[in-house]
Design a protein around this motif. Structure first.
Motif, PDB file in Angstrom:
ATOM      1  N   ALA A 192       0.839  -1.196   0.000  1.00  0.00           N
ATOM      2  CA  ALA A 192       0.000   0.000   0.000  1.00  0.00           C
ATOM      3  C   ALA A 192       0.875   1.248   0.000  1.00  0.00           C
ATOM      4  O   ALA A 192       1.821   1.346   0.782  1.00  0.00           O
ATOM      5  N   HIS A 193       0.565   2.172  -0.885  1.00  0.00           N
ATOM      6  CA  HIS A 193       1.349   3.406  -0.917  1.00  0.00           C
ATOM      7  C   HIS A 193       0.453   4.628  -0.858  1.00  0.00           C
ATOM      8  O   HIS A 193      -0.716   4.578  -1.237  1.00  0.00           O
ATOM      9  N   ALA A 211       7.677  10.462   6.760  1.00  0.00           N
ATOM     10  CA  ALA A 211       6.856   9.565   5.949  1.00  0.00           C
ATOM     11  C   ALA A 211       6.940   8.132   6.465  1.00  0.00           C
ATOM     12  O   ALA A 211       5.924   7.435   6.606  1.00  0.00           O
ATOM     13  N   LYS A 212       8.152   7.669   6.746  1.00  0.00           N
ATOM     14  CA  LYS A 212       8.314   6.306   7.255  1.00  0.00           C
ATOM     15  C   LYS A 212       7.702   6.158   8.645  1.00  0.00           C
ATOM     16  O   LYS A 212       7.068   5.134   8.952  1.00  0.00           O
ATOM     17  N   LYS A 213       7.878   7.176   9.484  1.00  0.00           N
ATOM     18  CA  LYS A 213       7.313   7.134  10.841  1.00  0.00           C
ATOM     19  C   LYS A 213       5.784   7.086  10.782  1.00  0.00           C
ATOM     20  O   LYS A 213       5.138   6.414  11.602  1.00  0.00           O
ATOM     21  N   SER A 214       5.194   7.772   9.800  1.00  0.00           N
ATOM     22  CA  SER A 214       3.734   7.851   9.701  1.00  0.00           C
ATOM     23  C   SER A 214       3.109   6.511   9.370  1.00  0.00           C
ATOM     24  O   SER A 214       1.906   6.318   9.590  1.00  0.00           O
ATOM     25  N   PRO A 225      10.996  -2.551   6.428  1.00  0.00           N
ATOM     26  CA  PRO A 225      10.596  -1.183   6.779  1.00  0.00           C
ATOM     27  C   PRO A 225       9.878  -0.517   5.610  1.00  0.00           C
ATOM     28  O   PRO A 225      10.032  -0.932   4.448  1.00  0.00           O
ATOM     29  N   PRO A 226       9.088   0.522   5.877  1.00  0.00           N
ATOM     30  CA  PRO A 226       8.445   1.263   4.780  1.00  0.00           C
ATOM     31  C   PRO A 226       9.486   1.851   3.828  1.00  0.00           C
ATOM     32  O   PRO A 226      10.618   2.141   4.217  1.00  0.00           O
ATOM     33  N   VAL A 242       5.277   7.014  -0.175  1.00  0.00           N
ATOM     34  CA  VAL A 242       5.713   6.167   0.928  1.00  0.00           C
ATOM     35  C   VAL A 242       4.855   4.907   0.869  1.00  0.00           C
ATOM     36  O   VAL A 242       3.647   4.976   0.603  1.00  0.00           O
ATOM     37  N   ALA A 243       5.487   3.748   1.063  1.00  0.00           N
ATOM     38  CA  ALA A 243       4.767   2.484   0.878  1.00  0.00           C
ATOM     39  C   ALA A 243       5.211   1.467   1.916  1.00  0.00           C
ATOM     40  O   ALA A 243       6.362   1.469   2.382  1.00  0.00           O
TER      41      ALA A 243
END
Length: 296
Positions: A192-193, A211-214, A225-226, A242-243
């Motif tokens: 999912a992105h 973005a990764k933290k979200s 990891p994202p 971000v995905a």
């Protein structure tokens, strides 16, 4: 010779009917068993009043399968009998005037073509869907920009439970001509992105961290990891993606929703100017049509 021909035709029809009914019954049992083993989750995770929704969904699925195959059996035997009668009467056609045969055949064809065309088309479409299985009951699909779960398939219509629990009912003949996306067939997992835009000059290292933290939540699978990408750079905005991996389409939906909310919150807190243009467009589209806001 005529007696021997009739016996052969009737014997062949009996064998064809017996073998066909056994194969239909075997296929029905196989479909019912597959439903019993399926995880009939909803397209959207939500709390409902019924505590046993999975059992009820499976019960509806089994009922739908049994009804379809019951109709197929009802039409199968008469079809075999009609074919057998035509073959039996075939040698006698030469004794009947061609004018009467042509008149009867033409009138019958016109009546069937005008009166029964929609019924016949949808019925044949239901048989094709039953045998080819482009989707099954419980599959999550996107069709006509509607996101939902296949709830019921009968011989004339297919029922889609849309994400907001409304039913989208499609004639089977029309469904065979549509392009749709089956999110359940193949791999259940979905990458999912979310797409968003930040202002030029933004600290991209900080944007990447946010973005990764979200995406960190219970819906994100712990497989990797994202990922973050800068997709394009324009005069007015930098497009970012971000995905992350989700276990199934329902959790992918929830993961995207969670990520959008957290992105908005953290970017505002960090003072980074941003736009989620795609999401805003889809949100407006949702208000007008009742369809879900995708950011895939």
């Amino acid at each position: 010779f005529l007696f021997l021909y009739v016996c052969c035709v009737l014997g062949g029809a009996f064998i064809l009917g017996y073998i066909g009914l056994r194969r239909i019954k075997k296929l029905e049992s196989k479909r019912v068993d597959s439903v019993e083993q399926m995880d009939l989750g909803e397209a959207i995770e939500t709390e409902v009043q019924d505590e046993d929704i999975d059992r009820l969904s499976k019960q509806r699925a089994v009922t739908s399968i049994e009804e379809r195959f019951a109709i197929i059996r009802r039409f199968y035997i008469p079809s075999v009998v009609i074919i057998a009668l035509i073959l039996v009467l075939l040698p006698l056609i030469s004794t009947i005037s061609r004018a009467y045969v042509s008149l009867f055949a033409g009138a019958f064809a016109v009546l069937v073509g005008i009166a029964a065309k929609p019924l016949v088309e949808n019925f044949i479409g239901g048989i094709v869907i039953t045998l080819s299985q482009p989707f099954r009951i419980g599959d999550t699909v996107i069709i006509d920009d509607k996101y939902g779960t296949v709830e019921r398939i009968n011989m004339l219509f297919t029922h889609i439970k849309v994400w907001n629990w409304r039913r989208y009912i499609i004639p089977n003949s029309s469904l065979l001509q549509k392009e749709f996306e089956n999110l359940t067939q193949g791999e259940e997992q979905e990458w999912a992105h979310v797409e968003f835009f930040v202002a030029p000059g933004s600290d991209m290292k900080r944007v990447k961290e946010i973005a990764k933290k979200s995406m960190q939540c219970k819906y994100l699978m712990d497989v990797e990891p994202p990922s973050f990408w800068v997709m394009s750079m324009g005069e007015s905005a930098i497009k970012c993606w971000v995905a992350g991996w989700a276990a199934n389409p329902a959790e992918a939906w929830a993961l995207r929703s969670h990520s959008r909310k957290q992105l908005s919150k953290h970017l505002v807190e960090s003072g980074i100017n941003f736009q989620m243009l795609k999401n805003q467009v889809n949100y407006t589209h949702t208000e007008k049509t009742g369809e879900p806001p995708f950011a895939r």
